[in-house]
Write a protein that holds these residues in place. Structure first.
Motif, PDB file in Angstrom:
ATOM      1  N   PRO A 238       0.808  -1.230   0.000  1.00  0.00           N
ATOM      2  CA  PRO A 238       0.000   0.000   0.000  1.00  0.00           C
ATOM      3  C   PRO A 238       0.839   1.277   0.000  1.00  0.00           C
ATOM      4  N   ARG A 239       2.037   1.243   0.571  1.00  0.00           N
ATOM      5  CA  ARG A 239       2.866   2.455   0.629  1.00  0.00           C
ATOM      6  C   ARG A 239       3.351   2.896  -0.751  1.00  0.00           C
ATOM      7  N   LEU A 240       3.302   2.006  -1.726  1.00  0.00           N
ATOM      8  CA  LEU A 240       3.680   2.378  -3.089  1.00  0.00           C
ATOM      9  C   LEU A 240       2.505   2.965  -3.861  1.00  0.00           C
ATOM     10  N   ARG A 241       1.275   2.790  -3.331  1.00  0.00           N
ATOM     11  CA  ARG A 241       0.080   3.183  -4.081  1.00  0.00           C
ATOM     12  C   ARG A 241      -0.751   4.257  -3.407  1.00  0.00           C
ATOM     13  N   LEU A 242      -0.615   4.381  -2.076  1.00  0.00           N
ATOM     14  CA  LEU A 242      -1.559   5.177  -1.293  1.00  0.00           C
ATOM     15  C   LEU A 242      -0.836   6.140  -0.365  1.00  0.00           C
ATOM     16  N   GLY A 243      -1.561   7.182   0.038  1.00  0.00           N
ATOM     17  CA  GLY A 243      -1.025   8.128   1.011  1.00  0.00           C
ATOM     18  C   GLY A 243      -2.058   8.462   2.068  1.00  0.00           C
ATOM     19  N   GLY A 244      -1.777   9.500   2.826  1.00  0.00           N
ATOM     20  CA  GLY A 244      -2.673   9.920   3.893  1.00  0.00           C
ATOM     21  C   GLY A 244      -2.441   9.142   5.166  1.00  0.00           C
ATOM     22  N   ALA A 245      -3.506   8.932   5.961  1.00  0.00           N
ATOM     23  CA  ALA A 245      -3.411   8.338   7.301  1.00  0.00           C
ATOM     24  C   ALA A 245      -2.438   9.143   8.151  1.00  0.00           C
ATOM     25  N   GLY A 265      -5.805  10.612  10.493  1.00  0.00           N
ATOM     26  CA  GLY A 265      -6.905  10.847   9.577  1.00  0.00           C
ATOM     27  C   GLY A 265      -7.119   9.681   8.636  1.00  0.00           C
ATOM     28  N   SER A 266      -7.977   9.907   7.664  1.00  0.00           N
ATOM     29  CA  SER A 266      -8.328   8.849   6.721  1.00  0.00           C
ATOM     30  C   SER A 266      -7.216   8.641   5.708  1.00  0.00           C
ATOM     31  N   ALA A 267      -7.217   7.455   5.120  1.00  0.00           N
ATOM     32  CA  ALA A 267      -6.331   7.193   3.994  1.00  0.00           C
ATOM     33  C   ALA A 267      -6.906   7.887   2.762  1.00  0.00           C
ATOM     34  N   ALA A 268      -6.028   8.346   1.895  1.00  0.00           N
ATOM     35  CA  ALA A 268      -6.499   8.958   0.649  1.00  0.00           C
ATOM     36  C   ALA A 268      -6.739   7.826  -0.374  1.00  0.00           C
ATOM     37  N   TYR A 269      -7.713   7.942  -1.117  1.00  0.00           N
ATOM     38  CA  TYR A 269      -8.586   9.059  -1.417  1.00  0.00           C
ATOM     39  C   TYR A 269      -9.772   9.048  -0.449  1.00  0.00           C
ATOM     40  N   ASP A 270     -10.307  10.213  -0.081  1.00  0.00           N
ATOM     41  CA  ASP A 270     -11.253  10.314   1.020  1.00  0.00           C
ATOM     42  C   ASP A 270     -12.544   9.517   0.851  1.00  0.00           C
ATOM     43  N   PHE A 271     -13.176   9.575  -0.315  1.00  0.00           N
ATOM     44  CA  PHE A 271     -14.563   9.121  -0.411  1.00  0.00           C
ATOM     45  C   PHE A 271     -14.756   7.839  -1.217  1.00  0.00           C
TER      46      PHE A 271
END
Length: 697
Positions: A238-245, A265-271
């Motif tokens: 997931p660290r290669l594909r996603l951000g946030g948290a 906070g939430s992982a991106a993308y928010d919705f």
């Protein structure tokens, strides 16, 4: 007396030189008063009997206000050490004042700091080495507290680049440190604000040596392979594909036990979470970490697989309660959903029952909702939890059309997944509780400002093909800009996101290009877009091309985007829900019982018609004193108020030059107690300002 001594100790331990202060003086040494984030001071000079005699003692114009577009803000909770007040201006310059007079001692001129709205600074001292740690943009600065000059031995010539280490493939460059960092011994610990789209950077929490700026530890909020929590993300890596948290709201610290409490906070993308199947630890968690090493001690997740932007909005509160007849060191966390969760600070065990309850699973194709969400059975929520026809404002301006829309919408419970139909989020996307957080006192009472206004959104499907797809200029705008600036470029109704209509009269093409590349305020950088895409966006915004111009774009995921943070107002400009729209609530966390709730703020034109005060949308926290008073500004009506903390009765109010979307501080110098508030305005269609106002008897 034991608790009173502890409270004074929290105010004095930061700097050994404070033992030379006058006994009648008292500091406000860190964000929200202390490491416990209590918003509490033991000061008692201003009382219920004399608060009506409080007047303006001094004003300070910090500079930098946007008085034409009303886009600047000040959310700073200033700190006060040994008679010196440290704060941040409307254009993100740190400063120091004589706290008794408001006379400026120094002010920075860091022209390339990339700053956004700041909530304050952090102080650290060891002997004669006294430092201000100041976040602006992607930078953490170390300043000499005596003159504001950069400390060259810290990081690279006085600053650390907080983007370094958060990069991942396909990410943008948006990093902001706008909440003060947390100090533990010789460490400065930071979380950062990130963009909330699929290009967000990683949200790791990091600690640096406060003298050298060298990184000491990192906690991965999105785990690496082999780390606990990794199994809650799918597909792999997931660290290669996603951000946030990310931990953007600020942290609490139990210095005696060496425990850091960090909300995320939430992982991106928010919705939409179609590309992140699973509960997604450690997004939407309260993390208890060993402050010296970053090792996780315990965690609790408040929203599983968040697709509603339900970030934890504020730092937790550390307090002592009597639970089952036993004194218990507790941590309380308020949420956007209008709930309070209370835990044993050492073990993470809930002090009141929490139940995993089932919610709607009716989601768009490819979504992976969690079948349950945790709900505390006590205390009961401090906001309403649903919005239905019965909750429509009885004197709403356009009731028939609102009813017609509501009857077609998805509403009636929390945690309804967004689909291509209109979906109601209640309380709205930014609370419930908001970033100002709650105050607590020595009796175990928590005081929470909140809002309860419906917001709505929906998802729209993106066009997709195996390799690339073409977009019209309008589609490109909707994908990257429409969710904030509106699908029609009119901006948001409440002024949080500006209109782009006639932007050519305010900004040149070059200026727009610079904002796209670097970001500004809450807007992230769009430097990850191809040059042709940036050009097409600018042309479209400036109305220089037809909307059918086509550009190519590589395939992206997720394939749904949301249609904006839309607060629901009637045509007269008032929320469509039944008041109160803003509230102040006191809850006894010893028993979990509510004590009182009152409206926070008013629309004077409605009060003049005989409508009881409705409360208003609000930002900023409360201040509680040892004399039983609660001070708060926060509301959009440009007032600061004082309440009796026992009853909720309003005792005093005073107009401000601009709305005080910030938390007040209190301190004493030469035996006189002061209350100070930053009056920055700028949100909720209110005018911007640059003044700090101090009150005293």
């Amino acid at each position: 007396m034991k608790y009173l001594f502890s409270a004074f100790f929290m105010f004095l331990f930061f700097d050994s030189s404070t033992r030379h202060q006058k006994k009648s003086d008292s500091n406000w040494p860190e964000y929200n008063g202390n490491g416990e984030q209590s918003h509490y001071s033991p000061l008692r000079q201003i009382t219920k009997e004399n608060v009506g005699k409080v007047k303006v003692a001094w004003e300070y114009a910090s500079g930098g206000a946007d008085t034409t577009g009303n886009r600047s803000q000040m959310q700073c909770n200033p700190i006060i050490i040994e008679g010196i007040l440290y704060g941040v201006s409307a254009n993100t310059q740190a400063f120091a004042l004589d706290a008794a007079t408001g006379k400026e001692k120094w002010k920075t001129s860091l022209t390339d700091n990339g700053g956004t709205t700041s909530r304050g600074v952090t102080y650290w001292a060891n002997g004669n080495d006294k430092r201000i740690l100041f976040g602006a943009g992607q930078w953490l600065y170390a300043l000499d507290a005596s003159n504001g000059k950069l400390i060259d031995s810290f990081g690279l010539h006085g600053r650390i680049d907080l983007k370094a280490g958060l990069e991942r493939p396909g990410a943008d460059e948006y990093v902001r440190l706008n909440t003060p960092a947390t100090v533990y011994k010789n460490l400065v610990i930071v979380g950062v604000r990130l963009s909330e789209g699929e290009t967000a950077l990683l949200g790791d929490i990091r600690a640096y040596d406060i003298r050298t700026g060298k990184k000491v530890w990192t906690f991965h909020t999105i785990p690496k392979p082999g780390e606990p929590g990794y199994e809650t993300w799918f597909p792999a890596e997931p660290r290669l594909r996603l951000g946030g948290a990310n931990s953007w709201a600020g942290m609490a610290i139990d210095r005696k036990r060496g425990i850091l409490f960090a909300p995320t906070g939430s992982a991106a993308y928010d919705f939409h979470g179609g590309n992140r199947k699973g509960d997604n630890l450690y997004a939407n968690c309260l993390l208890a970490l060993d402050a010296a090493t970053g090792k996780k001690l315990w965690h609790f997740q408040f929203v599983h697989h968040d697709i509603w932007d339900r970030d934890l909005p504020a730092p937790p509160n550390l307090l002592t309660v009597i639970h089952q007849r036993k004194k218990t060191e507790a941590v309380a966390q308020v949420t956007k959903q209008g709930q309070v969760f209370v835990f044993d600070r050492l073990t993470g065990k809930p002090l009141f029952p929490i139940e995993e309850q089932s919610f709607s699973q009716d989601a768009v194709e490819g979504e992976f909702t969690s079948p349950t969400q945790p709900v505390p059975l006590k205390p009961t929520p401090f906001t309403k939890q649903t919005f239905t026809e019965q909750d429509i404002n009885p004197w709403v301006a356009d009731k028939d059309s609102i009813l017609a829309r509501l009857r077609k919408a998805r509403t009636g419970s929390p945690f309804i997944p967004l689909t291509e139909e209109m979906t109601i989020i209640f309380p709205g996307t930014d609370g419930g509780a908001q970033w100002g957080g709650a105050a607590t006192d020595l009796e175990g009472i928590i005081y929470i400002p909140a809002k309860q206004l419906p917001s709505y959104s929906s998802l729209t499907k993106r066009i997709n093909s195996p390799d690339t797809h073409t977009l019209t200029a309008n589609q490109l705008y909707q994908q990257h800009c429409g969710s904030c600036h509106g699908t029609d470029r009119q901006g948001s109704h409440d002024g949080s996101y500006p209109s782009l209509i006639n932007i050519n009269k305010r900004l040149s093409r070059k200026a727009i290009q610079e904002v796209l590349m670097k970001g500004k305020g809450m807007m992230p950088s769009f430097s990850h877009l191809a040059e042709s895409q940036q050009k097409t966006l600018i042309n479209f915004i400036l109305n220089n091309i037809p909307t059918d111009e086509v550009v190519s774009q590589k395939k992206t995921v997720p394939f749904f985007q949301h249609m904006g943070y839309n607060r629901w107002y009637d045509r007269a400009g008032y929320p469509v829900s039944t008041p109160p729209w803003g509230t102040l609530t006191a809850i006894d966390l010893n028993s979990g019982e509510h004590l009182w709730q009152v409206p926070l703020g008013e629309y004077k034109e409605l009060t003049a018609k005989g409508i009881p005060p409705t409360g208003t949308d609000n930002y900023g926290g409360p201040l509680v004193t040892g004399s039983g008073l609660l001070f708060i500004a926060s509301s959009r009506d440009e007032q600061i108020r004082c309440y009796d903390k026992k009853t909720g009765k309003m005792l005093w109010q005073h107009p401000l030059p601009a709305a005080g979307y910030a938390t007040p501080s209190t301190y004493s110098v030469n035996g006189k107690q002061y209350i100070v508030i930053a009056c920055g305005g700028g949100k909720l269609n209110t005018k911007s300002g640059d003044k700090y106002i101090a009150f005293a008897l």
